[in-house]
Design an enzyme around this catalytic site. Structure first.
Site, short mmCIF file in Angstrom:
data_model
loop_
_atom_site.label_atom_id
_atom_site.label_comp_id
_atom_site.label_asym_id
_atom_site.label_seq_id
_atom_site.Cartn_x
_atom_site.Cartn_y
_atom_site.Cartn_z
CB THR A 43 -0.94 0.01 1.22
OG1 THR A 43 -1.79 -1.13 1.16
CG2 THR A 43 -1.80 1.26 1.22
CD GLU A 78 8.02 14.56 8.76
OE1 GLU A 78 7.08 14.32 9.54
OE2 GLU A 78 8.86 15.45 8.95
N GLY A 111 1.07 9.77 9.10
CA GLY A 111 0.78 9.82 7.67
C GLY A 111 1.47 10.97 6.95
CD GLU A 157 -1.50 -3.37 6.28
OE1 GLU A 157 -1.58 -4.33 5.48
OE2 GLU A 157 -1.02 -2.27 5.99
CG ASP A 179 0.34 2.42 13.74
OD1 ASP A 179 1.15 2.12 12.85
OD2 ASP A 179 -0.22 3.53 13.81
CE LYS A 202 1.57 5.77 12.95
NZ LYS A 202 0.18 5.87 12.43
#
Length: 304
Positions: free
Chosen positions: A13, A129, A134, A190, A201, A205
């Site tokens: 993706t 980055e 996103g 996913e 996730d 981050k």
């Protein structure tokens, strides 16, 4: 004019989206920045997938050594994910003097310092980055724009998949299971959604962002984590009655006692800007001692 050869490791993706950006916006980049960016190689086992995206057959590779030894390649983009093969490939690229760009938040959260040392030892660039929030340029803001501030807190919605799910459950009264299937069909989740829906996730981050914001390592082991799998429409409905919206929040605060960091579902007042962040979008609120509050907003899930 400068020529820049790029290799993309993985055409899933994110990798497919990266290829599309670099090819579709080639002329714009050339005109504005005077850099001729060309994808010289893709590392992809599924040859048909690469060909369907428009990759030339001679640029499709299955051997990482052929990629990192290629003198025409300056930048290696890693979008395979995980901490196994991806880590080995990044190390090989850095050791061969290639600049590496990665969206791999798990790898950065767990092995950042180790990879940075290899990059410095071989005079190679190492950029991540895209690993957080996103398309929102949050890392550049923390590294550059906010350097005159002492950042005191981070609060935000930093996982597009869970925000899409919670938004649909809230706006349409749908069940978690049905919205998850829709998210997977739309490319926002996913096939195995555990990393997203269980909060891993967002934890990766938050480890990266809080380490940058507070200038101290915030390890994953110190971040409280709770996902959204136990949230149902009844929880959301009760919150609505009281003027609250349910979100998966990532929160970090720099206190005299140390950094407090956590990821969990939380009710947000409807008059808070974060309550209106809907669908696959992300937003991060930063509080600095000089600038006070600022918020960055943008798409957080999907290929582009």
């Amino acid at each position: 004019m400068k020529k820049l050869g790029v290799a993309i490791l993985g055409l899933g993706t994110v990798g497919g989206g990266t290829y599309e950006i670099l090819t579709k916006n080639h002329d714009k980049i050339l005109k504005v920045d005077e850099i001729d960016v060309e994808v010289k190689a893709v590392l992809e086992l599924n040859k048909e997938r690469a060909l369907a995206l428009g990759v030339k057959e001679e640029n499709i590779y299955t051997d990482i050594n052929q990629v990192v030894k290629n003198d025409e390649i300056d930048v290696v983009v890693e979008v395979i994910g995980g901490t196994g093969v991806a880590k080995k490939f990044i190390e090989l690229a850095l050791e061969n003097g290639k600049t590496v760009v990665t969206a791999n938040k798990e790898l950065i959260a767990k092995h950042w310092c180790e990879l940075e040392k290899i990059a410095k030892a071989h005079n190679a660039g190492f950029y991540f980055e895209a690993s957080c929030v996103g398309g929102v340029p949050i890392i550049r803001v923390l590294n550059e724009a906010m350097q005159a501030n002492n950042l005191e807190s981070i609060k935000g919605i930093i996982n597009g998949t869970t925000n899409f799910i919670l938004s649909k459950m809230s706006n349409e009264g749908l069940s978690y299971e049905s919205v998850l299937k829709e998210a997977q069909a739309n490319g926002f989740a996913e096939a195995n959604p555990t990393a997203d829906v269980e909060g891993y996730d967002a934890s990766y981050k938050l480890s990266i962002l809080s380490s940058l914001a507070f200038n101290k390592k915030v390890p994953l082991s110190k971040i409280y984590r709770e996902g959204i799998t136990n949230v149902d429409t009844t929880d959301i409905a009760y919150g609505k009655e009281l003027g609250y919206t349910l979100k998966l929040l990532a929160i970090a605060k720099d206190t005299p006692q140390g950094v407090e960091a956590r990821v969990h579902p939380a009710f947000v007042k409807d008059d808070n800007p974060l309550s209106s962040v809907s669908g696959p979008f992300n937003a991060v609120m930063l509080h600095g001692d000089m600038v006070d509050d600022i918020m960055l907003y943008g798409r957080g899930a999907g290929s582009l």
